[in-house]
Design an enzyme around this catalytic site. Structure first.
Site, PDB file in Angstrom:
ATOM      1  N   GLU A   1     -34.109 -21.611 -64.017  1.00 36.85           N
ATOM      2  CA  GLU A   1     -34.023 -22.328 -65.300  1.00 36.85           C
ATOM      3  C   GLU A   1     -34.982 -23.514 -65.278  1.00 36.85           C
ATOM      4  O   GLU A   1     -35.335 -24.021 -64.212  1.00 36.85           O
ATOM      5  CB  GLU A   1     -32.567 -22.793 -65.502  1.00 36.85           C
ATOM      6  CG  GLU A   1     -32.301 -23.648 -66.719  1.00 36.85           C
ATOM      7  CD  GLU A   1     -32.468 -22.906 -68.023  1.00 36.85           C
ATOM      8  OE1 GLU A   1     -33.649 -22.637 -68.374  1.00 36.85           O
ATOM      9  OE2 GLU A   1     -31.455 -22.620 -68.691  1.00 36.85           O
ATOM     10  N   ASP A   2     -35.399 -23.939 -66.462  1.00 35.07           N
ATOM     11  CA  ASP A   2     -36.300 -25.091 -66.525  1.00 35.07           C
ATOM     12  C   ASP A   2     -35.548 -26.409 -66.412  1.00 35.07           C
ATOM     13  O   ASP A   2     -35.950 -27.307 -65.668  1.00 35.07           O
ATOM     14  CB  ASP A   2     -37.147 -25.053 -67.803  1.00 35.07           C
ATOM     15  CG  ASP A   2     -36.311 -24.946 -69.071  1.00 35.07           C
ATOM     16  OD1 ASP A   2     -35.079 -24.790 -68.976  1.00 35.07           O
ATOM     17  OD2 ASP A   2     -36.898 -25.003 -70.175  1.00 35.07           O
TER      18      ASP A   2
ATOM     19  N   ASP B   1     -29.033 -29.613 -68.766  1.00 32.89           N
ATOM     20  CA  ASP B   1     -28.688 -30.798 -69.553  1.00 32.89           C
ATOM     21  C   ASP B   1     -27.175 -31.013 -69.475  1.00 32.89           C
ATOM     22  O   ASP B   1     -26.677 -31.650 -68.558  1.00 32.89           O
ATOM     23  CB  ASP B   1     -29.169 -30.607 -70.984  1.00 32.89           C
ATOM     24  CG  ASP B   1     -29.146 -31.881 -71.797  1.00 32.89           C
ATOM     25  OD1 ASP B   1     -28.408 -32.804 -71.430  1.00 32.89           O
ATOM     26  OD2 ASP B   1     -29.853 -31.965 -72.815  1.00 32.89           O
TER      27      ASP B   1
ATOM     28  N   THR C   1     -24.601 -24.398 -71.056  1.00 28.88           N
ATOM     29  CA  THR C   1     -25.399 -23.180 -71.195  1.00 28.88           C
ATOM     30  C   THR C   1     -25.376 -22.367 -69.910  1.00 28.88           C
ATOM     31  O   THR C   1     -25.141 -21.153 -69.911  1.00 28.88           O
ATOM     32  CB  THR C   1     -26.852 -23.530 -71.555  1.00 28.88           C
ATOM     33  OG1 THR C   1     -26.871 -24.271 -72.766  1.00 28.88           O
ATOM     34  CG2 THR C   1     -27.687 -22.275 -71.724  1.00 28.88           C
TER      35      THR C   1
ATOM     36  N   PHE D   1     -36.044 -36.885 -73.563  1.00 25.67           N
ATOM     37  CA  PHE D   1     -36.467 -35.537 -73.938  1.00 25.67           C
ATOM     38  C   PHE D   1     -37.875 -35.312 -73.411  1.00 25.67           C
ATOM     39  O   PHE D   1     -38.808 -36.038 -73.766  1.00 25.67           O
ATOM     40  CB  PHE D   1     -36.429 -35.348 -75.454  1.00 25.67           C
ATOM     41  CG  PHE D   1     -36.424 -33.906 -75.852  1.00 25.67           C
ATOM     42  CD1 PHE D   1     -35.230 -33.231 -76.039  1.00 25.67           C
ATOM     43  CD2 PHE D   1     -37.606 -33.200 -76.019  1.00 25.67           C
ATOM     44  CE1 PHE D   1     -35.214 -31.890 -76.390  1.00 25.67           C
ATOM     45  CE2 PHE D   1     -37.604 -31.868 -76.373  1.00 25.67           C
ATOM     46  CZ  PHE D   1     -36.399 -31.205 -76.552  1.00 25.67           C
ATOM     47  N   VAL D   2     -38.014 -34.312 -72.547  1.00 23.74           N
ATOM     48  CA  VAL D   2     -39.295 -34.054 -71.899  1.00 23.74           C
ATOM     49  C   VAL D   2     -39.877 -32.724 -72.367  1.00 23.74           C
ATOM     50  O   VAL D   2     -39.152 -31.803 -72.756  1.00 23.74           O
ATOM     51  CB  VAL D   2     -39.161 -34.060 -70.362  1.00 23.74           C
ATOM     52  CG1 VAL D   2     -38.812 -35.451 -69.864  1.00 23.74           C
ATOM     53  CG2 VAL D   2     -38.127 -33.043 -69.885  1.00 23.74           C
TER      54      VAL D   2
ATOM     55  N   ASP E   1     -40.476 -26.932 -74.227  1.00 25.15           N
ATOM     56  CA  ASP E   1     -41.017 -27.081 -75.577  1.00 25.15           C
ATOM     57  C   ASP E   1     -40.219 -28.045 -76.439  1.00 25.15           C
ATOM     58  O   ASP E   1     -39.095 -28.455 -76.095  1.00 25.15           O
ATOM     59  CB  ASP E   1     -41.031 -25.721 -76.275  1.00 25.15           C
ATOM     60  CG  ASP E   1     -39.649 -25.296 -76.769  1.00 25.15           C
ATOM     61  OD1 ASP E   1     -39.490 -25.042 -77.972  1.00 25.15           O
ATOM     62  OD2 ASP E   1     -38.713 -25.242 -75.942  1.00 25.15           O
TER      63      ASP E   1
ATOM     64  N   ARG F   1     -45.701 -26.180 -74.902  1.00 23.76           N
ATOM     65  CA  ARG F   1     -45.632 -25.259 -73.765  1.00 23.76           C
ATOM     66  C   ARG F   1     -46.984 -25.167 -73.058  1.00 23.76           C
ATOM     67  O   ARG F   1     -47.044 -24.806 -71.875  1.00 23.76           O
ATOM     68  CB  ARG F   1     -45.194 -23.863 -74.225  1.00 23.76           C
ATOM     69  CG  ARG F   1     -43.765 -23.793 -74.768  1.00 23.76           C
ATOM     70  CD  ARG F   1     -43.282 -22.352 -74.831  1.00 23.76           C
ATOM     71  NE  ARG F   1     -42.088 -22.195 -75.634  1.00 23.76           N
ATOM     72  CZ  ARG F   1     -40.841 -22.375 -75.197  1.00 23.76           C
ATOM     73  NH1 ARG F   1     -40.656 -22.763 -73.950  1.00 23.76           N
ATOM     74  NH2 ARG F   1     -39.804 -22.193 -76.000  1.00 23.76           N
TER      75      ARG F   1
END
Length: 219
Positions: free
Chosen positions: A133-134, A137, A141, A186-187, A193, A199
């Site tokens: 996963e990227d 948070d 999820t 928020f990065v 994205d 991206r």
């Protein structure tokens, strides 16, 4: 998860000036700083790959990429794992699969998690699964995804996330392998994205208000 198992970026960390590294000119007015340069991401990813190979042993291993944001980290991580696997005394069979989740609108969580592409994951049965996963948070999820994957009875499930965000919204979930723990900002970049933009940015950057306004979804 021990504190030394990831690189923690403090809340007061300002990042690097945009003038210190190369980035696309069309994004120069849309980010406030470079939080993690691409070279540092590469070095940290290589170390994670070494740790994963050590822990998984003889496999077989299925790398499960969470699209879309995870594709860059997934590709680089699996390349490092393949290199270690090819040159080490112990090797394992490897394969890859992909899944897509939907949980963001603009820079806020929508409160709902949609799991897409999970209807045919029977190949996970009896194998060691590495979910890539990227960013983690709230953790909601990933926990929903893990509940889905466990129904296919894999031998084990480990999660590697490039980023974990320190946020009061977190439910306390921590992945098995973490690249960087970052402040509650928020990065974007390195395939992360904002409404499908950024991206194509190599570094991980902090988006500014101008960027959010420019690339927000019209109401």
């Amino acid at each position: 998860m021990a504190a030394e198992d990831c690189i923690k970026i403090p809340d007061n960390y300002k990042g690097y000036s945009l003038e210190m590294f190369c980035l696309p000119r069309h994004y120069e007015s849309d980010v406030e700083s470079i939080l993690i340069p691409k070279g540092l991401i590469n070095d940290r990813t290589e170390r994670l790959a070494r740790n994963i190979c050590r822990d998984v042993g003889s496999g077989p291993l299925i790398g499960l990429c969470v699209l879309k944001g995870g594709y860059q980290f997934f590709g680089d991580l699996m390349d490092y794992i393949r290199t270690i696997n090819a040159n080490g005394e112990q090797s394992m069979q490897m394969s890859v699969d992909f899944i897509r989740l939907k949980s963001y609108e603009d820079d806020h969580s929508s409160g709902e998690v949609k799991v897409i592409g999970s209807d045919d994951l029977s190949s996970l049965s009896g194998k060691h699964v590495l979910v890539v996963e990227d960013i983690i948070d709230t953790g909601a999820t990933m926990q929903k995804l893990l509940n889905t994957l466990n129904k296919f009875k894999p031998a084990s499930i480990k999660v590697a996330s490039l980023l974990v965000k320190r946020t009061p919204k977190s439910n306390g979930y921590r992945p098995d392998y973490i690249g960087f723990e970052i402040p509650d900002k928020f990065v974007v970049g390195y395939a992360l994205d904002y409404n499908e933009y950024f991206r194509d940015l190599n570094h991980i950057c902090v988006i500014n208000e101008n960027g959010k306004k420019k690339y927000s979804i019209p109401q």
